[in-house]
Design a protein around this motif. Sequence first.
Motif, mmCIF file in Angstrom:
data_model
loop_
_atom_site.group_PDB
_atom_site.id
_atom_site.type_symbol
_atom_site.label_atom_id
_atom_site.label_comp_id
_atom_site.label_asym_id
_atom_site.label_seq_id
_atom_site.Cartn_x
_atom_site.Cartn_y
_atom_site.Cartn_z
ATOM 1 N N ARG A 13 -16.565 -0.948 -21.202
ATOM 2 C CA ARG A 13 -16.071 0.206 -20.055
ATOM 3 C C ARG A 13 -16.847 -0.190 -18.686
ATOM 4 O O ARG A 13 -17.977 -0.824 -18.808
ATOM 5 C CB ARG A 13 -16.681 1.556 -20.658
ATOM 6 C CG ARG A 13 -15.865 1.934 -22.068
ATOM 7 C CD ARG A 13 -16.248 3.467 -22.060
ATOM 8 N NE ARG A 13 -15.464 4.033 -23.385
ATOM 9 C CZ ARG A 13 -16.061 3.668 -24.575
ATOM 10 N NH1 ARG A 13 -17.162 2.920 -24.764
ATOM 11 N NH2 ARG A 13 -15.453 4.282 -25.698
ATOM 12 N N ARG A 14 -16.099 0.090 -17.684
ATOM 13 C CA ARG A 14 -16.741 0.147 -16.218
ATOM 14 C C ARG A 14 -16.668 1.317 -15.668
ATOM 15 O O ARG A 14 -15.421 1.980 -15.634
ATOM 16 C CB ARG A 14 -15.959 -0.998 -15.519
ATOM 17 C CG ARG A 14 -16.601 -1.153 -14.160
ATOM 18 C CD ARG A 14 -15.976 -2.309 -13.382
ATOM 19 N NE ARG A 14 -16.051 -3.593 -14.259
ATOM 20 C CZ ARG A 14 -15.264 -4.762 -13.940
ATOM 21 N NH1 ARG A 14 -14.321 -4.734 -12.800
ATOM 22 N NH2 ARG A 14 -15.693 -5.833 -14.606
ATOM 23 N N GLU A 15 -17.747 1.973 -15.444
ATOM 24 C CA GLU A 15 -17.633 3.193 -14.720
ATOM 25 C C GLU A 15 -17.037 4.283 -15.557
ATOM 26 O O GLU A 15 -16.477 5.354 -15.236
ATOM 27 C CB GLU A 15 -17.065 3.326 -13.369
ATOM 28 C CG GLU A 15 -17.471 2.271 -12.381
ATOM 29 C CD GLU A 15 -18.665 2.817 -11.749
ATOM 30 O OE1 GLU A 15 -19.117 3.928 -11.558
ATOM 31 O OE2 GLU A 15 -19.431 2.020 -10.772
ATOM 32 N N GLY A 16 -17.379 3.966 -16.934
ATOM 33 C CA GLY A 16 -16.574 4.993 -18.144
ATOM 34 C C GLY A 16 -15.220 4.778 -18.231
ATOM 35 O O GLY A 16 -14.742 5.540 -19.179
ATOM 36 N N TYR A 17 -14.611 3.786 -17.846
ATOM 37 C CA TYR A 17 -13.135 3.483 -18.021
ATOM 38 C C TYR A 17 -12.907 2.128 -18.813
ATOM 39 O O TYR A 17 -13.494 1.012 -18.570
ATOM 40 C CB TYR A 17 -12.413 3.427 -16.725
ATOM 41 C CG TYR A 17 -12.680 4.827 -15.888
ATOM 42 C CD1 TYR A 17 -11.882 5.905 -15.943
ATOM 43 C CD2 TYR A 17 -13.407 5.067 -14.962
ATOM 44 C CE1 TYR A 17 -11.706 6.943 -15.450
ATOM 45 C CE2 TYR A 17 -13.653 6.250 -14.420
ATOM 46 C CZ TYR A 17 -12.711 7.304 -14.700
ATOM 47 O OH TYR A 17 -12.825 8.449 -14.043
ATOM 48 N N ASP A 60 -9.869 10.440 -14.471
ATOM 49 C CA ASP A 60 -11.174 11.175 -14.532
ATOM 50 C C ASP A 60 -11.587 11.329 -15.846
ATOM 51 O O ASP A 60 -11.353 12.132 -16.783
ATOM 52 C CB ASP A 60 -10.881 12.425 -13.888
ATOM 53 C CG ASP A 60 -12.336 13.063 -13.450
ATOM 54 O OD1 ASP A 60 -13.302 12.801 -14.220
ATOM 55 O OD2 ASP A 60 -12.631 13.304 -12.382
ATOM 56 N N HIS A 61 -12.549 10.136 -16.212
ATOM 57 C CA HIS A 61 -12.950 10.130 -17.625
ATOM 58 C C HIS A 61 -13.897 11.490 -18.001
ATOM 59 O O HIS A 61 -14.066 11.790 -19.249
ATOM 60 C CB HIS A 61 -13.854 8.823 -18.029
ATOM 61 C CG HIS A 61 -15.236 9.066 -17.299
ATOM 62 N ND1 HIS A 61 -16.429 9.605 -18.106
ATOM 63 C CD2 HIS A 61 -15.717 8.561 -15.998
ATOM 64 C CE1 HIS A 61 -17.445 9.261 -17.353
ATOM 65 N NE2 HIS A 61 -16.976 8.916 -16.136
ATOM 66 N N GLU A 336 -11.414 12.265 -9.851
ATOM 67 C CA GLU A 336 -12.032 11.190 -9.061
ATOM 68 C C GLU A 336 -11.088 9.482 -9.006
ATOM 69 O O GLU A 336 -11.558 8.873 -8.247
ATOM 70 C CB GLU A 336 -13.354 10.822 -9.586
ATOM 71 C CG GLU A 336 -13.349 9.973 -11.028
ATOM 72 C CD GLU A 336 -14.620 9.716 -11.458
ATOM 73 O OE1 GLU A 336 -15.551 10.209 -10.947
ATOM 74 O OE2 GLU A 336 -14.815 8.816 -12.607
ATOM 75 N N GLN A 339 -11.854 4.630 -12.350
ATOM 76 C CA GLN A 339 -12.794 3.774 -11.706
ATOM 77 C C GLN A 339 -13.241 4.162 -10.378
ATOM 78 O O GLN A 339 -13.561 3.407 -9.428
ATOM 79 C CB GLN A 339 -12.632 2.070 -11.599
ATOM 80 C CG GLN A 339 -12.564 1.749 -13.235
ATOM 81 C CD GLN A 339 -12.742 0.046 -13.178
ATOM 82 O OE1 GLN A 339 -13.431 -0.433 -12.353
ATOM 83 N NE2 GLN A 339 -12.188 -0.298 -14.014
ATOM 84 N N ARG A 340 -13.204 5.704 -9.973
ATOM 85 C CA ARG A 340 -13.485 6.247 -8.970
ATOM 86 C C ARG A 340 -12.722 5.724 -7.681
ATOM 87 O O ARG A 340 -13.077 5.764 -6.759
ATOM 88 C CB ARG A 340 -15.072 6.101 -8.574
ATOM 89 C CG ARG A 340 -16.082 6.616 -9.643
ATOM 90 C CD ARG A 340 -17.433 6.528 -9.346
ATOM 91 N NE ARG A 340 -18.332 7.178 -10.347
ATOM 92 C CZ ARG A 340 -19.636 6.947 -10.484
ATOM 93 N NH1 ARG A 340 -20.192 6.329 -9.444
ATOM 94 N NH2 ARG A 340 -20.176 7.466 -11.582
ATOM 95 N N SER A 341 -11.456 5.468 -7.803
ATOM 96 C CA SER A 341 -10.356 5.064 -6.867
ATOM 97 C C SER A 341 -9.587 6.204 -6.419
ATOM 98 O O SER A 341 -8.689 6.455 -6.880
ATOM 99 C CB SER A 341 -9.756 3.880 -7.340
ATOM 100 O OG SER A 341 -10.722 2.560 -7.607
#
Length: 609
Positions: A13-17, A60-61, A336, A339-341
């Motif tokens: 996972r990266r940034e929760g994704y 948005d995880h 969000e 990955q916050r994009s």
Amino acid sequence: MHDPDPPFRPVRRREGYLPLEDLGLIGDGTTTALVGLDGSISWMCLPRFDAEPLFCGLLDHARGGHFTLAPEDVVEARQRYEPDTGVLTTELRSPTGLVRVTDALTLRTGADLTDDTPADRSELVRSAVVLAGHVRLRADLEPRGGAQTRNLFSGLEVRPLRRPDLRLHLRSNRPLTGLRSTHDLHQGERLDLVLSWGRFHRHHRLDTDAMLRATADAWRRWMTHFAYDGPEEPLVRRSAITLKLCDDWANGSLVAAPTSSLPAPIGGIRNWDYRYAWIRDAAYAVFALRRIGFRGEADAFLGWVLDAFEYSGQPRIMYDLRGGLVPDEVEDSELEGYQRSAPVRWGNGAADQRQHDVYGEILDCADQWLRSGGEIQTELWASLAHLADAAERAWRQPDQGIWEVRSEGRVFTYSAGLCQVALDRAAQMGERLGLPGRITQWRAAAGQLRRLILEQSWDEDAQTLSAHLDGGGLLDASLLALPLRHVVPADHPRMVATTNAIADRLSAGDGLLYRYLHKESPDGLAGDEGAFVLCSFWLVDNLIGQGRIQDAEELYASLCARASPLGLLSEQINPVTGEFMGNFPQAFSHIGIIASGVNLARAKAGTQG
């Protein structure tokens, strides 16, 4: 790389994704779901592809919602499809045991997937069985925005707070205390979950094995029509199924991708909603599917294109799945983004753009419809003839082009090329069937426009056709599609030079191509993007047309090797890391796998493409 029997690997996972490569697609011809390597469903829209998502943890995880079925403390996992089906299995290993989760959006018993009729049961099956040891299995159903529940004799009634129009029913072979539960299971024991919407089967016997078997059987019956003898055959088979999963079976339309707002690149703002039907995507899908045995789907797409055009009364680049208007584009500030994009977008603002290639797409589809035995009524032909007349004028006017730039329009060479296709196909249909119209003028205009493209867009200094009809030497990978639409022969000296220029100047490395260079060709949006997968398959096709078969084979093999272990491809690829970018899975990319494979096979066999 596609692997029917992949090894176990850690869950990343990266940034929760999860990375997009670690997601699998299931579907039933009305909607789809993405199932993660971690046992989560982070994307599913109900009741249709283009409805508001019930689960969108993909975007948005923390707040998007999910449906997770997995052991606690997953150490490693693997995913694979049941052969020749849309049924997905995920095996998850914990420190104490191994569990297999089988997921499917189920199909009716005896369903014939070649029919233009719904085959879905409006049910998601998640069936877990412990293969070794013992596990604490967590079942967690969390719609976006939460839900109210009510106990029923046969399970739980679920009312999503954001979706009062949806009434869900969750059944299980074990008692459910709520939307979150934990089950201690030993080897051989199982937990079955069935989430239903629409018509419920509350008091029917819960037989998930029968439901999964009927679903797999329907897929395998459909795959008996598959006809392909060429390179990367297992991946081409999987691509056919992936396209079918992106197909609205009742309407005959095709979503460009079943997702929205997956960024290209991460952190950028190029986040678009692809859950609609583009005329050009349907046209390219027709080319691909007809050549591997799926004439029914090809004819359904052709019919949908003509119906949508006839009902709208004007050529649009995209429609909703029923042939209506695409919703206005809006931003969802509550999510969000992957990955916050940010931003997350619903609807698509490009729907009202001027893109002149649509003239050629519609008339080419009409020509194929006639060649496959279809008929065109007098009123429709009158509209198509009017479209050809419009194409004769439209190519001179600026538009936003195939890539839907959000900057000031230009006169794109590709757009002019597809106007040439419109004129050429109208003339062919008129001549072949003795239809009324300006046949002689269309034929002459088509020839004149072909010559003009070769002359006006050519840049002697850069030794290439140009992105724009006024020359200038700027490159656009869409030029590689001109031979595919029979505008310019692939082996024409100027097309050969253009192919070489694109392979050199638009290269992202290792056979990957950019669509265009943003510094040279601003498109009205900030930031760059990744390599666009379909463009590299177009390069394969041009190499074949130029007799460079070995080069084409090597490039094709390298592109196919970029597919995920499940045989899926995204819209774009990060050329530095190889990671997937953009909406996923992308129909265009799988069309490329099929079309280029067929072209290679025919070239090696010495037959016409």
